[in-house]
Design a protein around this motif. Sequence first.
Motif, PDB file in Angstrom:
ATOM      1  N   ALA A   1       0.140  -3.925 -10.023  1.00  0.00           N
ATOM      2  CA  ALA A   1       1.145  -3.471  -9.062  1.00  0.00           C
ATOM      3  C   ALA A   1       0.577  -2.998  -7.640  1.00  0.00           C
ATOM      4  O   ALA A   1       1.572  -2.682  -7.043  1.00  0.00           O
ATOM      5  CB  ALA A   1       1.564  -1.991  -9.791  1.00  0.00           C
ATOM      6  N   MET A   2      -0.546  -3.642  -7.194  1.00  0.00           N
ATOM      7  CA  MET A   2      -0.989  -3.337  -5.948  1.00  0.00           C
ATOM      8  C   MET A   2      -0.543  -4.483  -4.941  1.00  0.00           C
ATOM      9  O   MET A   2      -1.370  -5.510  -4.949  1.00  0.00           O
ATOM     10  CB  MET A   2      -2.613  -3.279  -6.058  1.00  0.00           C
ATOM     11  CG  MET A   2      -3.213  -2.663  -4.629  1.00  0.00           C
ATOM     12  SD  MET A   2      -2.759  -1.168  -4.023  1.00  0.00           S
ATOM     13  CE  MET A   2      -3.157   0.106  -5.383  1.00  0.00           C
ATOM     14  N   THR A   3       0.561  -3.938  -4.367  1.00  0.00           N
ATOM     15  CA  THR A   3       0.892  -5.153  -3.495  1.00  0.00           C
ATOM     16  C   THR A   3       0.587  -4.665  -2.189  1.00  0.00           C
ATOM     17  O   THR A   3      -0.073  -3.847  -1.726  1.00  0.00           O
ATOM     18  CB  THR A   3       2.508  -5.198  -3.390  1.00  0.00           C
ATOM     19  OG1 THR A   3       3.071  -3.938  -3.098  1.00  0.00           O
ATOM     20  CG2 THR A   3       2.744  -5.611  -4.824  1.00  0.00           C
ATOM     21  N   GLU A   4       0.581  -5.741  -0.935  1.00  0.00           N
ATOM     22  CA  GLU A   4       0.281  -5.348   0.268  1.00  0.00           C
ATOM     23  C   GLU A   4       0.973  -4.103   0.737  1.00  0.00           C
ATOM     24  O   GLU A   4       0.490  -3.198   1.188  1.00  0.00           O
ATOM     25  CB  GLU A   4       0.820  -6.533   1.171  1.00  0.00           C
ATOM     26  CG  GLU A   4      -0.181  -7.852   1.130  1.00  0.00           C
ATOM     27  CD  GLU A   4      -1.095  -7.796   2.176  1.00  0.00           C
ATOM     28  OE1 GLU A   4      -0.946  -7.139   3.199  1.00  0.00           O
ATOM     29  OE2 GLU A   4      -2.112  -8.439   2.090  1.00  0.00           O
ATOM     30  N   ASP A   5       2.508  -3.936   0.496  1.00  0.00           N
ATOM     31  CA  ASP A   5       3.180  -2.894   0.931  1.00  0.00           C
ATOM     32  C   ASP A   5       2.609  -1.581   0.284  1.00  0.00           C
ATOM     33  O   ASP A   5       2.421  -0.436   0.969  1.00  0.00           O
ATOM     34  CB  ASP A   5       4.582  -2.929   0.591  1.00  0.00           C
ATOM     35  CG  ASP A   5       5.119  -4.058   1.458  1.00  0.00           C
ATOM     36  OD1 ASP A   5       4.776  -4.436   2.541  1.00  0.00           O
ATOM     37  OD2 ASP A   5       6.351  -4.529   1.161  1.00  0.00           O
ATOM     38  N   TYR A   6       2.303  -1.906  -1.168  1.00  0.00           N
ATOM     39  CA  TYR A   6       1.670  -0.348  -1.702  1.00  0.00           C
ATOM     40  C   TYR A   6       0.446   0.065  -1.084  1.00  0.00           C
ATOM     41  O   TYR A   6       0.063   1.289  -1.007  1.00  0.00           O
ATOM     42  CB  TYR A   6       1.739  -0.816  -3.211  1.00  0.00           C
ATOM     43  CG  TYR A   6       1.290   0.607  -3.907  1.00  0.00           C
ATOM     44  CD1 TYR A   6       2.315   1.784  -3.681  1.00  0.00           C
ATOM     45  CD2 TYR A   6       0.514   0.529  -4.899  1.00  0.00           C
ATOM     46  CE1 TYR A   6       1.918   2.761  -4.475  1.00  0.00           C
ATOM     47  CE2 TYR A   6       0.239   1.804  -5.708  1.00  0.00           C
ATOM     48  CZ  TYR A   6       0.877   2.980  -5.531  1.00  0.00           C
ATOM     49  OH  TYR A   6       0.676   4.030  -6.176  1.00  0.00           O
ATOM     50  N   PHE A   7      -0.467  -0.888  -0.772  1.00  0.00           N
ATOM     51  CA  PHE A   7      -1.630  -0.714  -0.164  1.00  0.00           C
ATOM     52  C   PHE A   7      -1.486  -0.063   1.061  1.00  0.00           C
ATOM     53  O   PHE A   7      -2.298   1.262   1.278  1.00  0.00           O
ATOM     54  CB  PHE A   7      -2.548  -2.069   0.183  1.00  0.00           C
ATOM     55  CG  PHE A   7      -3.552  -1.972   0.729  1.00  0.00           C
ATOM     56  CD1 PHE A   7      -4.833  -1.611   0.266  1.00  0.00           C
ATOM     57  CD2 PHE A   7      -3.703  -2.082   2.316  1.00  0.00           C
ATOM     58  CE1 PHE A   7      -6.048  -1.632   1.021  1.00  0.00           C
ATOM     59  CE2 PHE A   7      -4.700  -2.005   2.908  1.00  0.00           C
ATOM     60  CZ  PHE A   7      -6.062  -1.693   2.114  1.00  0.00           C
ATOM     61  N   TRP A   8      -0.649  -0.451   1.905  1.00  0.00           N
ATOM     62  CA  TRP A   8      -0.352   0.218   3.337  1.00  0.00           C
ATOM     63  C   TRP A   8       0.185   1.874   3.047  1.00  0.00           C
ATOM     64  O   TRP A   8       0.023   2.592   3.523  1.00  0.00           O
ATOM     65  CB  TRP A   8       0.363  -0.672   4.256  1.00  0.00           C
ATOM     66  CG  TRP A   8      -0.164  -1.701   4.781  1.00  0.00           C
ATOM     67  CD1 TRP A   8       0.043  -3.246   4.337  1.00  0.00           C
ATOM     68  CD2 TRP A   8      -1.490  -1.927   5.585  1.00  0.00           C
ATOM     69  NE1 TRP A   8      -0.866  -3.958   5.161  1.00  0.00           N
ATOM     70  CE2 TRP A   8      -1.651  -3.061   5.670  1.00  0.00           C
ATOM     71  CE3 TRP A   8      -2.222  -0.792   6.183  1.00  0.00           C
ATOM     72  CZ2 TRP A   8      -2.920  -3.554   6.605  1.00  0.00           C
ATOM     73  CZ3 TRP A   8      -3.438  -1.097   6.894  1.00  0.00           C
ATOM     74  CH2 TRP A   8      -3.451  -2.571   7.112  1.00  0.00           C
ATOM     75  N   GLN A   9       1.087   1.738   2.126  1.00  0.00           N
ATOM     76  CA  GLN A   9       1.560   3.223   1.639  1.00  0.00           C
ATOM     77  C   GLN A   9       0.627   4.051   1.185  1.00  0.00           C
ATOM     78  O   GLN A   9       0.797   5.245   1.501  1.00  0.00           O
ATOM     79  CB  GLN A   9       2.838   2.931   0.602  1.00  0.00           C
ATOM     80  CG  GLN A   9       4.268   2.126   1.137  1.00  0.00           C
ATOM     81  CD  GLN A   9       4.843   1.732  -0.013  1.00  0.00           C
ATOM     82  OE1 GLN A   9       4.796   2.307  -1.217  1.00  0.00           O
ATOM     83  NE2 GLN A   9       5.939   1.002   0.379  1.00  0.00           N
ATOM     84  N   MET A  10      -0.126   3.649   0.467  1.00  0.00           N
ATOM     85  CA  MET A  10      -1.222   4.567  -0.236  1.00  0.00           C
ATOM     86  C   MET A  10      -2.074   5.006   1.085  1.00  0.00           C
ATOM     87  O   MET A  10      -2.327   6.283   1.092  1.00  0.00           O
ATOM     88  CB  MET A  10      -2.393   3.761  -1.100  1.00  0.00           C
ATOM     89  CG  MET A  10      -1.610   3.661  -2.282  1.00  0.00           C
ATOM     90  SD  MET A  10      -2.801   2.994  -3.694  1.00  0.00           S
ATOM     91  CE  MET A  10      -3.598   4.673  -4.033  1.00  0.00           C
ATOM     92  N   LEU A  11      -2.249   4.275   2.014  1.00  0.00           N
ATOM     93  CA  LEU A  11      -3.116   4.625   3.223  1.00  0.00           C
ATOM     94  C   LEU A  11      -2.265   5.780   3.930  1.00  0.00           C
ATOM     95  O   LEU A  11      -2.938   6.678   4.444  1.00  0.00           O
ATOM     96  CB  LEU A  11      -3.635   3.773   4.005  1.00  0.00           C
ATOM     97  CG  LEU A  11      -4.305   2.517   3.373  1.00  0.00           C
ATOM     98  CD1 LEU A  11      -5.044   1.508   4.541  1.00  0.00           C
ATOM     99  CD2 LEU A  11      -5.310   2.996   2.526  1.00  0.00           C
ATOM    100  N   ASP A  12      -1.141   5.509   4.307  1.00  0.00           N
ATOM    101  CA  ASP A  12      -0.306   6.527   4.746  1.00  0.00           C
ATOM    102  C   ASP A  12      -0.080   7.883   4.179  1.00  0.00           C
ATOM    103  O   ASP A  12      -0.333   8.780   4.789  1.00  0.00           O
ATOM    104  CB  ASP A  12       1.212   5.971   4.948  1.00  0.00           C
ATOM    105  CG  ASP A  12       1.293   4.805   6.214  1.00  0.00           C
ATOM    106  OD1 ASP A  12       0.373   4.780   6.834  1.00  0.00           O
ATOM    107  OD2 ASP A  12       2.198   4.045   5.730  1.00  0.00           O
TER     108      ASP A  12
ATOM    109  N   LYS B   1      -6.647   6.531 -11.544  1.00  0.00           N
ATOM    110  CA  LYS B   1      -5.481   6.815 -12.737  1.00  0.00           C
ATOM    111  C   LYS B   1      -4.599   5.509 -13.268  1.00  0.00           C
ATOM    112  O   LYS B   1      -4.082   5.468 -14.140  1.00  0.00           O
ATOM    113  CB  LYS B   1      -4.366   7.653 -12.027  1.00  0.00           C
ATOM    114  CG  LYS B   1      -4.953   9.061 -11.813  1.00  0.00           C
ATOM    115  CD  LYS B   1      -3.771   9.881 -11.004  1.00  0.00           C
ATOM    116  CE  LYS B   1      -4.341  11.270 -10.915  1.00  0.00           C
ATOM    117  NZ  LYS B   1      -3.334  12.138  -9.989  1.00  0.00           N
ATOM    118  N   GLY B   2      -4.828   4.430 -12.414  1.00  0.00           N
ATOM    119  CA  GLY B   2      -4.343   3.211 -12.619  1.00  0.00           C
ATOM    120  C   GLY B   2      -5.197   2.164 -13.507  1.00  0.00           C
ATOM    121  O   GLY B   2      -6.339   2.313 -13.668  1.00  0.00           O
ATOM    122  N   PRO B   3      -4.719   1.123 -13.743  1.00  0.00           N
ATOM    123  CA  PRO B   3      -5.502   0.055 -14.652  1.00  0.00           C
ATOM    124  C   PRO B   3      -6.621  -0.540 -13.553  1.00  0.00           C
ATOM    125  O   PRO B   3      -6.473  -0.568 -12.391  1.00  0.00           O
ATOM    126  CB  PRO B   3      -4.344  -0.934 -15.141  1.00  0.00           C
ATOM    127  CG  PRO B   3      -3.348  -1.014 -13.814  1.00  0.00           C
ATOM    128  CD  PRO B   3      -3.244   0.409 -13.564  1.00  0.00           C
TER     129      PRO B   3
END
Length: 261
Positions: free
Chosen positions: A79-90, A112-114
């Motif tokens: 589930a770790m997409t590019e968009d999610y990567f940047w969202q996590m940093l924000d 917490k994730g796989p």
Amino acid sequence: METLLVFRSSFSNKFWKITVAGTSFAVNYGKIGTAGSVNVKDFPTPEACKKEAHRLIQSKLKKGYQPAVSADPLIKESAMTEDYFWQMLDRCKEKGDDSEEQMEWLISQLAKGPVIDILSFDSILKKHFSQSYTSDLWAAAYIAMGGCSDDCFDYFRAWLLYLGKDVYYKAIEDPETLLPYFGLLQEQEEFPQLEEFLLVACEAFEEKTGRDMEDYWKLYDQLMQDDDPDPDIDFDWNEDDEEGLSRMFPQLWAVYGENPL
């Protein structure tokens, strides 16, 4: 070599996949539709590795596993997409008063994730980390800090990446856009370096699995296969040429040329 097997019955619906590369293999197993769990095992020779992989495959077939033939996805992709990567940093920047607290939150969230999501996060990080290995950014870091070794530039790029997507891409195009961020660091008496960001995935893996850094890198190399070195760059500046550096980045030089961070 990769082999994917499935086992379906009234009580079970699971997959088993083995990926062989050189002297090691990775086994990914679990319930169909999930990311499953992953283990890696090393061997003294490629032949020994292949022999054990073949034995395991035959053992699974004897237990009723069958080669996968369905075109439907059996293993959940990361589930770790590019968009999610940047969202996590924000989001991370809102989870603490300093970088130490923020890194702790990020490690906890990843754990917490796989495992595949942890690996994918690191893969995305490494891709952008490599893209920031440029002569211009190194010159900017050198001016701002009054010097910048290889390791220092690594930690500088980690700091830059953590600033977020927009800042990161603008800085690659024009390093002088970092001036406001250097100014904030100067007020806080800090430096543009964030070494710990480069280790969050490994630490999340250790927290989740109880396994060590060596196991993490074996698994990463086996499954991600993208740990390429930084690209070669041609330096178009000289650290002893102050006049050349001042022409290259006049705004940075005006502020930090004589008074670096």
